[in-house]
Every structure is written in structure tokens, then in C-alpha cells.
Design a protein around this motif. Structure first.
Motif, PDB file in Angstrom:
ATOM      1  N   VAL A  53       0.840  -1.205   0.000  1.00 20.25           N
ATOM      2  CA  VAL A  53       0.000   0.000   0.000  1.00 20.25           C
ATOM      3  C   VAL A  53       0.875   1.254   0.000  1.00 20.25           C
ATOM      4  CG1 VAL A  53      -1.559   1.360   1.467  1.00 20.25           C
ATOM      5  CG2 VAL A  53      -2.051  -1.050   1.013  1.00 20.25           C
ATOM      6  N   ALA A  54       1.890   1.282   0.856  1.00 22.44           N
ATOM      7  CA  ALA A  54       2.772   2.459   0.939  1.00 22.44           C
ATOM      8  C   ALA A  54       3.523   2.675  -0.373  1.00 22.44           C
ATOM      9  CB  ALA A  54       3.762   2.292   2.096  1.00 22.44           C
ATOM     10  N   SER A  55       3.936   1.601  -1.007  1.00 18.51           N
ATOM     11  CA  SER A  55       4.683   1.710  -2.266  1.00 18.51           C
ATOM     12  C   SER A  55       3.777   2.170  -3.405  1.00 18.51           C
ATOM     13  CB  SER A  55       5.338   0.370  -2.599  1.00 18.51           C
ATOM     14  OG  SER A  55       6.222  -0.010  -1.563  1.00 18.51           O
ATOM     15  N   ALA A  56       2.541   1.673  -3.430  1.00 15.07           N
ATOM     16  CA  ALA A  56       1.584   2.151  -4.429  1.00 15.07           C
ATOM     17  C   ALA A  56       1.349   3.645  -4.252  1.00 15.07           C
ATOM     18  CB  ALA A  56       0.261   1.387  -4.305  1.00 15.07           C
ATOM     19  N   ALA A  57       1.191   4.071  -3.009  1.00 19.47           N
ATOM     20  CA  ALA A  57       0.974   5.495  -2.734  1.00 19.47           C
ATOM     21  C   ALA A  57       2.156   6.335  -3.215  1.00 19.47           C
ATOM     22  CB  ALA A  57       0.723   5.714  -1.239  1.00 19.47           C
ATOM     23  N   GLU A  58       3.375   5.820  -3.067  1.00 20.62           N
ATOM     24  CA  GLU A  58       4.566   6.540  -3.547  1.00 20.62           C
ATOM     25  C   GLU A  58       4.569   6.659  -5.071  1.00 20.62           C
ATOM     26  OE1 GLU A  58       7.013   8.219  -2.178  1.00 20.62           O
ATOM     27  OE2 GLU A  58       6.433   7.855  -0.102  1.00 20.62           O
ATOM     28  N   LEU A  59       4.210   5.594  -5.751  1.00 19.00           N
ATOM     29  CA  LEU A  59       4.147   5.634  -7.219  1.00 19.00           C
ATOM     30  C   LEU A  59       3.115   6.655  -7.683  1.00 19.00           C
ATOM     31  CD1 LEU A  59       4.270   1.793  -7.880  1.00 19.00           C
ATOM     32  CD2 LEU A  59       6.060   3.414  -8.536  1.00 19.00           C
ATOM     33  N   PHE A  60       1.966   6.680  -7.015  1.00 20.30           N
ATOM     34  CA  PHE A  60       0.913   7.618  -7.404  1.00 20.30           C
ATOM     35  C   PHE A  60       1.303   9.051  -7.053  1.00 20.30           C
ATOM     36  CE2 PHE A  60      -1.965   3.804  -6.279  1.00 20.30           C
ATOM     37  CZ  PHE A  60      -1.649   3.182  -7.476  1.00 20.30           C
ATOM     38  N   TRP A  64       2.427   8.803 -11.396  1.00 20.63           N
ATOM     39  CA  TRP A  64       2.270   7.688 -12.332  1.00 20.63           C
ATOM     40  C   TRP A  64       0.949   6.967 -12.055  1.00 20.63           C
ATOM     41  CZ3 TRP A  64       7.609   6.488 -10.085  1.00 20.63           C
ATOM     42  CH2 TRP A  64       8.518   7.449 -10.544  1.00 20.63           C
ATOM     43  N   ARG A  65      -0.149   7.669 -12.355  1.00 17.64           N
ATOM     44  CA  ARG A  65      -1.486   7.132 -12.083  1.00 17.64           C
ATOM     45  C   ARG A  65      -2.160   6.547 -13.321  1.00 17.64           C
ATOM     46  NH1 ARG A  65      -4.112   8.616  -7.378  1.00 17.64           N
ATOM     47  NH2 ARG A  65      -2.806   9.739  -5.895  1.00 17.64           N
ATOM     48  N   THR A  66      -1.471   6.572 -14.442  1.00 17.55           N
ATOM     49  CA  THR A  66      -2.000   5.991 -15.682  1.00 17.55           C
ATOM     50  C   THR A  66      -0.920   5.091 -16.278  1.00 17.55           C
ATOM     51  OG1 THR A  66      -1.153   7.744 -17.115  1.00 17.55           O
ATOM     52  CG2 THR A  66      -3.355   8.096 -16.136  1.00 17.55           C
ATOM     53  N   PRO A  67      -1.306   4.141 -17.125  1.00 11.40           N
ATOM     54  CA  PRO A  67      -0.281   3.279 -17.725  1.00 11.40           C
ATOM     55  C   PRO A  67       0.698   4.053 -18.601  1.00 11.40           C
ATOM     56  CG  PRO A  67      -2.447   2.852 -18.699  1.00 11.40           C
ATOM     57  CD  PRO A  67      -2.658   3.739 -17.523  1.00 11.40           C
ATOM     58  N   TRP A  75      13.192   3.400 -15.390  1.00 10.59           N
ATOM     59  CA  TRP A  75      13.302   2.238 -14.517  1.00 10.59           C
ATOM     60  C   TRP A  75      13.796   2.671 -13.130  1.00 10.59           C
ATOM     61  CZ3 TRP A  75      17.629  -0.075 -12.213  1.00 10.59           C
ATOM     62  CH2 TRP A  75      17.427  -1.361 -11.685  1.00 10.59           C
ATOM     63  N   GLN A  76      14.815   3.541 -13.107  1.00 11.64           N
ATOM     64  CA  GLN A  76      15.386   3.973 -11.823  1.00 11.64           C
ATOM     65  C   GLN A  76      14.398   4.820 -11.026  1.00 11.64           C
ATOM     66  OE1 GLN A  76      18.531   2.923 -10.641  1.00 11.64           O
ATOM     67  NE2 GLN A  76      17.495   3.628  -8.777  1.00 11.64           N
ATOM     68  N   GLN A  77      13.619   5.652 -11.701  1.00 14.89           N
ATOM     69  CA  GLN A  77      12.614   6.446 -10.991  1.00 14.89           C
ATOM     70  C   GLN A  77      11.607   5.539 -10.277  1.00 14.89           C
ATOM     71  OE1 GLN A  77      11.280   8.800 -14.368  1.00 14.89           O
ATOM     72  NE2 GLN A  77      12.055  10.687 -13.420  1.00 14.89           N
ATOM     73  N   ARG A  78      11.202   4.483 -10.956  1.00 17.12           N
ATOM     74  CA  ARG A  78      10.260   3.543 -10.330  1.00 17.12           C
ATOM     75  C   ARG A  78      10.921   2.805  -9.172  1.00 17.12           C
ATOM     76  NH1 ARG A  78       8.933   2.683 -15.891  1.00 17.12           N
ATOM     77  NH2 ARG A  78      10.259   0.835 -15.878  1.00 17.12           N
ATOM     78  N   VAL A  79      12.160   2.390  -9.353  1.00 19.66           N
ATOM     79  CA  VAL A  79      12.899   1.721  -8.267  1.00 19.66           C
ATOM     80  C   VAL A  79      12.968   2.633  -7.046  1.00 19.66           C
ATOM     81  CG1 VAL A  79      15.194   0.918  -7.535  1.00 19.66           C
ATOM     82  CG2 VAL A  79      14.258   0.184  -9.740  1.00 19.66           C
ATOM     83  N   ASP A  80      13.289   3.903  -7.261  1.00 20.07           N
ATOM     84  CA  ASP A  80      13.423   4.846  -6.146  1.00 20.07           C
ATOM     85  C   ASP A  80      12.092   5.037  -5.421  1.00 20.07           C
ATOM     86  OD1 ASP A  80      16.068   5.126  -6.845  1.00 20.07           O
ATOM     87  OD2 ASP A  80      15.808   7.066  -7.850  1.00 20.07           O
ATOM     88  N   ALA A  81      10.999   5.138  -6.177  1.00 17.05           N
ATOM     89  CA  ALA A  81       9.681   5.301  -5.546  1.00 17.05           C
ATOM     90  C   ALA A  81       9.323   4.065  -4.736  1.00 17.05           C
ATOM     91  CB  ALA A  81       8.620   5.584  -6.607  1.00 17.05           C
TER      92      ALA A  81
END
Length: 200
Positions: A53-60, A64-67, A75-81
Motif C-alpha cells: 500500500v505504501a509503495s503504491a501510494a509513492e508511485l501515485f 504515475w497514475r496511468t499506464p 526504470w530507476q525512478q520507479r525503483v526509487d519510488a
């Protein structure tokens, strides 16, 4: 304690969907349904629900709320989030899977999960089969998605995945989905399903 009291206590203590906790305002629209898919993907790994849940919240929070936006992130931005959300054990492979998942949704379903929504005569089994076509979504993940999406896709419900039904049995509640749903206040079947998972 009777079944009604057990359900009342469950909802008072744990009655909030995981989507709600991740900051997803679930509607029958492409973006929030995609966000639920992201949460499902994150929850499919052997990792605590709180971290997913916390990681999803970080991505959003990163936007990044749409595909399209998820795929456009590096890739690195997603890893960091994911790391900020505590999702460290699987962060690198999950970053790759998030991109593949977004690409699959855009290519196969034009970015819109409503294309796999069951019709009036549709089967939840067909929905589960469509969901398990997505990268990194297996039967457990498909169950998570169905459990949460019944808020906006009522034809999916009443849906309780294996974890929720196992918890219901342990608490002396009916393990039949229809009977179990009848104990929930109107509109709170998904809340009860999530509460049972947390209680288990």
C-alpha cells in the motif's frame, strides 16, 4: 459473540479497503482501475500488505497514475519510488514488471480495464482469466483485484478471496460468499472482505 457482532467489530477495527488506504478513489474509470491493478501487482509478491500500500501510494504521488505515465517513467525512478515505500526486496524486478504491465494494458486493452469487465452474463472466472494474462498477476493477485473492484463492479460480488474465506471460517462466520455478504451493511462487502484479510 454472534455473527452480526463479529462483523460489526471487524468493520470497526479493520473495515477499509486496501485501495482506499493507498489513496485510490475507486471509480469505473480507466485511471483508478489502473491504480488498483498497480496495487494488485505490488500485493502479489511475498511482501506485507502495508508495504504494498505504501509503495503504491509513492508511485501515485510521483504522478504515475496511468499506464502511459508509468511506462514513461524511467526504470530507476520507479525503483526509487518503490524504495521510498519500503518495497526494497523486489524493487528492481517490480520496476521492470510495472513497465511490462502498463505496456500490456495499453497494447492489449487500449489502457482501459473496463474492456475486461464482466457483462451481465459474464463470469468472474473470465475476469480472473483475463487478469492472470497480465505480467506478474497470478490467481492470488486476480483474487485481490476482484475483492476490491466489487465496489464499482457490483456484478463481481459478493467476492471473498481464499484468504478472506479462511479468516471467516476461523472467526466462526459463514464461508459461503452470499451468506457472508448478507452480514455486511449495504455497500460494505468489499470493506468486510478487506477486514477479514487483515484479521487473518
Amino acid at each position: 459473540m454472534g455473527a452480526a457482532e463479529t462483523v460489526r467489530d471487524l468493520l470497526a477495527e479493520h473495515g477499509r479497503t486496501y485501495a482506499d488506504e493507498a489513496g485510490i478513489t475507486l471509480r469505473d474509470k480507466p485511471a483508478p482501475l489502473y491504480q488498483l491493478l498497480v496495487l494488485t501487482l505490488l500485493s502479489s509478491a511475498r511482501i506485507s500488505a502495508d508495504i504494498a500500500v505504501a509503495s503504491a501510494a509513492e508511485l501515485f504521488h510521483a504522478g504515475w497514475r496511468t499506464p502511459e505515465r508509468m511506462r514513461a517513467a524511467t526504470w530507476q525512478q520507479r525503483v526509487d519510488a518503490l524504495g521510498r515505500g519500503g518495497y526494497r526486496r523486489y524493487d528492481e524486478s517490480t520496476s521492470t514488471q510495472l513497465e511490462k504491465n502498463a505496456d500490456f494494458l495499453l497494447t492489449r486493452h487500449h489502457g482501459d480495464l473496463r474492456r475486461i469487465r464482466p457483462g451481465r452474463d459474464g463470469s468472474v472466472d473470465d475476469l480472473v482469466a483475463a487478469l492472470t494474462d497480465f505480467p506478474r498477476i497470478g490467481p492470488t493477485g486476480a483474487g485481490i483485484f476482484c475483492r476490491e473492484v466489487q465496489v464499482v463492479w457490483p456484478e463481481v460480488g459478493p467476492y471473498f478471496d481464499d484468504r478472506a474465506l479462511g479468516s471467516a471460517r476461523e472467526l466462526g462466520l459463514p464461508a459461503d460468499p452470499e451468506r457472508l455478504a448478507s452480514l455486511a451493511p449495504r455497500g460494505r462487502v468489499a470493506d468486510l472482505a478487506a477486514a477479514l484479510v487483515r484479521a487473518g
